[in-house]
Enzyme design. Structure first.
Site, mmCIF file in Angstrom:
data_model
loop_
_atom_site.group_PDB
_atom_site.id
_atom_site.type_symbol
_atom_site.label_atom_id
_atom_site.label_comp_id
_atom_site.label_asym_id
_atom_site.label_seq_id
_atom_site.Cartn_x
_atom_site.Cartn_y
_atom_site.Cartn_z
ATOM 1 N N SER A 1 0.784 -0.736 0.263
ATOM 2 C CA SER A 1 -0.066 0.012 0.156
ATOM 3 C C SER A 1 0.912 1.633 -0.458
ATOM 4 C CB SER A 1 -0.674 0.458 1.019
ATOM 5 O OG SER A 1 -1.475 -1.000 1.470
HETATM 6 N N1 SAH Z 1 -0.983 -4.999 3.784
HETATM 7 C C1 SAH Z 1 0.030 -4.964 2.776
HETATM 8 C C2 SAH Z 1 -1.513 -4.734 1.622
HETATM 9 C C3 SAH Z 1 -1.223 -6.034 1.041
HETATM 10 S S1 SAH Z 1 -2.409 -6.349 -0.799
HETATM 11 C C4 SAH Z 1 1.284 -3.951 2.331
HETATM 12 O O1 SAH Z 1 0.816 -3.552 2.256
HETATM 13 O O2 SAH Z 1 1.584 -5.303 1.912
HETATM 14 C C5 SAH Z 1 -3.705 -6.829 0.167
HETATM 15 C C6 SAH Z 1 -3.036 -8.835 0.577
HETATM 16 O O3 SAH Z 1 -4.237 -9.292 1.172
HETATM 17 C C7 SAH Z 1 -2.905 -8.920 -0.502
HETATM 18 O O4 SAH Z 1 -1.558 -10.215 -0.587
HETATM 19 C C8 SAH Z 1 -3.547 -10.490 -0.880
HETATM 20 O O5 SAH Z 1 -3.308 -11.660 -1.178
HETATM 21 C C9 SAH Z 1 -4.516 -9.982 0.306
HETATM 22 N N2 SAH Z 1 -6.041 -11.090 0.877
HETATM 23 C C10 SAH Z 1 -6.820 -10.886 -0.609
HETATM 24 N N3 SAH Z 1 -7.472 -12.230 0.357
HETATM 25 C C11 SAH Z 1 -7.294 -12.255 1.380
HETATM 26 C C12 SAH Z 1 -8.173 -13.368 2.896
HETATM 27 N N4 SAH Z 1 -9.186 -13.675 2.474
HETATM 28 N N5 SAH Z 1 -7.476 -13.130 3.386
HETATM 29 C C13 SAH Z 1 -6.041 -13.046 3.726
HETATM 30 N N6 SAH Z 1 -5.564 -11.555 2.411
HETATM 31 C C14 SAH Z 1 -6.044 -11.867 1.718
#
Ligand code: SAH
Length: 226
Positions: free
Chosen positions: A74
């Site tokens: 993000s």
């Molecule tokens: N806070 C993280 C954001 C990653 S993007 C950062 O800044 O690096 C969002 C993440 O949510 C992705 O890695 C995706 O694989 C994960 N995601 C999507 N659906 C999910 C679920 N049901 N349970 C856990 N993770 C999930």
């Protein structure tokens, strides 16, 4: 010429610290992030270690960046804003859905007592865990699975953060929030556009506040996108 040599010799970590200071300055002056604890930890956590090697030089840009498995780390502003809205206290137990790179996890773990983080992509969960261990975070537990179901055995949580966009608010997360606790998440019927919603659990009910438009990758799971 001399200057050029000097700049190449300068240790990278020092250059990143300068970029980090500029990022924090921008968070304050442009985005009006005010919580000093949030600003302090964003000044400390080395964001360059959470992005792919080839994108290191872009780690402090004012935008999201691609990580493995088609996901994103993000934008710094979104990390700061969501963290500020959660009003984390040092004794808090926090649930995070969507570990991704682990950057948001590191920010939360610097402020709270413990962070329980769930990531659905195994590769991301493993890499984030290694990264956070090597940085010395001992108060983080990461699990691979469907975060829309929450993490019952550690519930209830003082704060819950979801870093992927969902068409609706996952019911299990509401029930795993403490009374007085806050949850922040992007909600929207479009896969790429949501509203940032903060939910507070009161004695009898939940209150909802809208903090504007945002764009996250989809939350995929039983109580998210199918
Ligand atoms: N806070 C993280 C954001 C990653 S993007 C950062 O800044 O690096 C969002 C993440 O949510 C992705 O890695 C995706 O694989 C994960 N995601 C999507 N659906 C999910 C679920 N049901 N349970 C856990 N993770 C999930």
């Amino acid at each position: 010429m001399k200057e050029k040599i000097f700049s190449q010799d300068k240790p990278q970590s020092e250059e990143f610290a300068i970029l980090r200071s500029k990022m924090v300055e921008h968070l304050m002056s442009h985005y009006h992030i005010q919580d000093e604890r949030v600003l302090r930890v964003m000044q400390q956590v080395p964001r360059e270690l959470f992005v792919p090697e080839a994108l290191k030089s872009q780690a402090y840009k004012d935008n999201a960046l691609p990580i493995a498995a088609g996901q994103t780390i993000s934008q710094p502003y979104i990390v700061a804003k969501m963290t500020e809205l959660l009003q984390i206290e040092p004794n808090y137990r926090v649930l995070e859905i969507g570990t991704g790179s682990g950057y948001q996890t590191a920010i939360l773990a610097s402020l709270a007592r413990s962070v329980y983080s769930i990531e659905r992509v195994p590769q991301l969960a493993e890499e984030a865990e290694k990264r956070l261990r090597s940085l010395g975070f001992l108060n983080v537990v990461i699990r691979c699975g469907d975060g829309t179901l929450g993490w019952e055995i550690y519930a209830p949580f003082d704060a819950i953060i979801v870093t992927a966009g969902s068409p609706k608010i996952p019911e299990p997360l509401l029930s795993q929030l403490k009374i007085g606790g806050k949850m922040i998440l992007p909600v929207g019927f479009e896969k790429q556009a949501q509203r940032l919603i903060r939910i507070t659990r009161t004695q009898v009910d939940f209150t909802y506040e809208d903090f504007g438009a945002c764009a996250f990758v989809p939350l995929i799971g039983e109580h998210g996108w199918k």
